[in-house]
Scaffold this active site. Structure first.
Site, PDB file in Angstrom:
ATOM      1  N   GLY A 277       0.850  -1.191   0.000  1.00 44.53           N
ATOM      2  CA  GLY A 277       0.000   0.000   0.000  1.00 44.53           C
ATOM      3  C   GLY A 277       0.880   1.234   0.000  1.00 44.53           C
ATOM      4  O   GLY A 277       1.094   1.900  -1.002  1.00 44.53           O
ATOM      5  N   ARG A 278       1.481   1.479   1.176  1.00 46.22           N
ATOM      6  CA  ARG A 278       2.282   2.691   1.380  1.00 46.22           C
ATOM      7  C   ARG A 278       3.380   2.874   0.318  1.00 46.22           C
ATOM      8  O   ARG A 278       3.572   3.978  -0.186  1.00 46.22           O
ATOM      9  CB  ARG A 278       2.935   2.599   2.760  1.00 46.22           C
ATOM     10  CG  ARG A 278       3.602   3.869   3.212  1.00 46.22           C
ATOM     11  CD  ARG A 278       4.396   3.647   4.511  1.00 46.22           C
ATOM     12  NE  ARG A 278       3.716   2.849   5.477  1.00 46.22           N
ATOM     13  CZ  ARG A 278       3.010   3.318   6.518  1.00 46.22           C
ATOM     14  NH1 ARG A 278       2.925   4.611   6.720  1.00 46.22           N
ATOM     15  NH2 ARG A 278       2.426   2.490   7.357  1.00 46.22           N
ATOM     16  N   TYR A 318       0.240   8.403  15.563  1.00 47.44           N
ATOM     17  CA  TYR A 318       1.499   7.639  15.680  1.00 47.44           C
ATOM     18  C   TYR A 318       2.695   8.531  15.980  1.00 47.44           C
ATOM     19  O   TYR A 318       3.827   8.078  15.905  1.00 47.44           O
ATOM     20  CB  TYR A 318       1.813   6.911  14.364  1.00 47.44           C
ATOM     21  CG  TYR A 318       0.667   6.183  13.723  1.00 47.44           C
ATOM     22  CD1 TYR A 318       0.104   5.056  14.317  1.00 47.44           C
ATOM     23  CD2 TYR A 318       0.165   6.593  12.487  1.00 47.44           C
ATOM     24  CE1 TYR A 318      -0.934   4.384  13.704  1.00 47.44           C
ATOM     25  CE2 TYR A 318      -0.872   5.926  11.868  1.00 47.44           C
ATOM     26  CZ  TYR A 318      -1.420   4.826  12.493  1.00 47.44           C
ATOM     27  OH  TYR A 318      -2.440   4.158  11.879  1.00 47.44           O
ATOM     28  N   CYS A 345      -9.870  21.286  18.252  1.00 48.97           N
ATOM     29  CA  CYS A 345      -9.718  21.542  19.684  1.00 48.97           C
ATOM     30  C   CYS A 345      -9.115  20.356  20.418  1.00 48.97           C
ATOM     31  O   CYS A 345      -9.794  19.684  21.216  1.00 48.97           O
ATOM     32  CB  CYS A 345     -11.069  21.908  20.277  1.00 48.97           C
ATOM     33  SG  CYS A 345     -11.715  23.345  19.444  1.00 48.97           S
ATOM     34  N   TYR A 373      -2.601   6.529   3.724  1.00 49.60           N
ATOM     35  CA  TYR A 373      -3.214   6.674   5.042  1.00 49.60           C
ATOM     36  C   TYR A 373      -3.394   8.150   5.407  1.00 49.60           C
ATOM     37  O   TYR A 373      -3.276   8.543   6.567  1.00 49.60           O
ATOM     38  CB  TYR A 373      -2.388   5.919   6.102  1.00 49.60           C
ATOM     39  CG  TYR A 373      -2.146   4.471   5.714  1.00 49.60           C
ATOM     40  CD1 TYR A 373      -3.191   3.568   5.727  1.00 49.60           C
ATOM     41  CD2 TYR A 373      -0.894   4.030   5.280  1.00 49.60           C
ATOM     42  CE1 TYR A 373      -2.994   2.243   5.342  1.00 49.60           C
ATOM     43  CE2 TYR A 373      -0.689   2.711   4.891  1.00 49.60           C
ATOM     44  CZ  TYR A 373      -1.743   1.823   4.920  1.00 49.60           C
ATOM     45  OH  TYR A 373      -1.556   0.529   4.537  1.00 49.60           O
TER      46      TYR A 373
END
Ligand code: LLP
Length: 417
Positions: A277-278, A318, A345, A373
């Site tokens: 994916g990445r 992360y 906030c 992502y």
């Protein structure tokens, strides 16, 4: 800016041939931008690195599921790794072939299984014994045979962020290596299941090749044990997980990854499936944002931008680092350290901390390596409409997802009182 087609031209940042100042004028900010060239190059580089071994590259849809991106990969005959019926329907809507779809995930609902059986996907990556029972029952009602890939949890440390490590005993994923043979027996006893492969996905953003090789070795051991029992597998699935360079990491290149993986799988005569994916989409995308305010205090300077944790969650979730660059290079002024923060906030709402920038309010910034992502994990938190997405192709730009409207925010709600 490794792997991307971003560069400064006349002091202004361009993606391919497009000036990002113009993109912001046309589409507004915050806005995700993807380079079509980088997407295509990355997919092809990955696939071609394995051209000497029978294989299928099944793009992990969760990394970025925009139809235009899926459609690009479908045009390259890509396979797809999905984790929900939503992703299944997206792939089909984008022209992906059902026979090239792999359905992963530990919580497949009955209606999801039913739909996947109806369209005839390549296989279900099964993650528990109880899932085998459910699959068998549903396949029986449809009078079909469900093709099964068994996902093994090899208990290997992927040495990545704990939230995205998936191959350890403590993780919820896969079937323990020690239980594999008994589950295989069970699969064989169920008339509507057919075991066609085994696989593992040990985690994401891996920066070393050795855990992949170790996982492959464990899978091959199991393949040999199965072979001895007369079970011939069509495929071995080695998952996704290849990392990219966000900051200081030096992950293996696709070619270094292939160089380590190919000898490890060489003895396996069947197909090898990958679920990247990445490594395919991350560095093809940026998040474009405008500085609304500069807030300078005796303790800290803040660049308050119009993108936030709802648009790009990775830094908040992360503590992930994304490179942040100004779109226009200023020649005069002093650079200062800023925390680049959004309007949400929460103190976790930051895109980057302590970044040295020479900027003024109204300037544009890009948050790099946001193609994976990024949008796919975005939300409407703080009632913020989700950002627009734009594909850059040479000198052209195309809107591939409209910015959500305010009405979209409550379109599915009912004011019943
Ligand atoms: N296959 C399976 C079964 C997966 O669970 C994943 C990712 C992939 C393939 C693709 O992995 P990749 O090649 O992209 O590393 N949201 C996190 C990443 C979560 C990954 C989940 N599984 C992040 O932003 O870093």
């Amino acid at each position: 800016m490794a792997g991307t087609t971003l560069r400064y031209q006349h002091d202004s940042l361009h993606m391919e041939e497009v000036n990002l100042v113009e993109v912001a004028k046309q589409y507004g900010t915050p806005c995700y931008l993807y380079s079509k060239k980088t997407l295509l190059d990355n997919w092809r580089n990955f696939d071609e690195a394995f051209s000497h071994h029978p294989h299928r590259t099944c793009y992990a849809v969760k990394a970025n599921s925009n139809l235009a991106i899926l459609n690009l990969f479908a045009g390259l005959q890509s396979g797809f790794d999905i984790v929900s019926v939503g992703e299944l329907e997206r792939v089909l809507a984008a022209g992906g072939h059902p026979h090239h779809i792999i359905f992963s995930g530990i919580g497949k609902k009955s209606h999801e299984i039913m739909r996947a059986l109806e369209v005839g996907i390549h296989c279900f990556n099964v993650e528990s014994e109880t899932e085998c029972d459910r699959l068998n029952e549903i396949a029986a009602t449809l009078n079909k045979i469900a093709p099964i890939g068994l996902r093994i949890n090899p208990n290997i440390d992927a040495r990545t962020h704990p939230y995205i490590a998936t191959g350890l005993n403590e993780n919820k994923f896969g079937i323990a290596h020690a239980d594999a043979l008994s589950i295989v027996e069970k699969i064989q006893s169920l008339p509507h299941l057919k075991l066609i492969g085994i696989g593992s996905h040990i985690g994401s953003q891996l920066t070393e090749v050795s855990p992949f090789v170790e996982a492959i070795q464990r899978l091959l051991e199991l393949a040999h044990q199965l072979h001895a029992k007369g079970i011939v597998l069509q495929h071995i699935n080695i998952g996704g997980g290849l990392g990219i360079n966000y900051r200081h990491e030096i992950p293996p290149t696709i070619h270094e990854y292939a160089k380590a993986v190919i000898p490890a799988i060489a003895s396996f005569p069947g197909e090898v499936i990958f679920e990247p994916g990445r490594a395919i989409v991350a560095n093809a995308g940026v998040l474009l944002t405008t500085i609304e305010y500069l807030k300078e205090t005796p303790h800290k300077n803040f660049a308050v931008v119009d993108a936030a944790m709802n648009d790009l969650l990775r830094p908040a979730l992360y503590d992930a680092w994304h490179e942040i660059k100004p779109v226009r290079l200023r020649k005069k002024g002093a650079s200062k350290l800023y925390d680049v923060v959004g309007p949400v906030c929460e103190s976790a709402d930051f895109l980057g901390k302590e970044r040295e920038l020479m900027v003024e309010a109204g300037d544009l910034l890009v948050v790099q390596s946001a193609g994976a992502y990024g949008f796919s994990m975005s939300s409407n938190y703080n009632s913020r409409p989700r950002a627009a997405e734009v594909m850059v192709d040479g000198r052209e730009t195309r809107l591939i997802r409209e910015r959500e409207t305010l009405q979209d925010l409550w379109a599915h709600e009912r004011a019943i009182t």
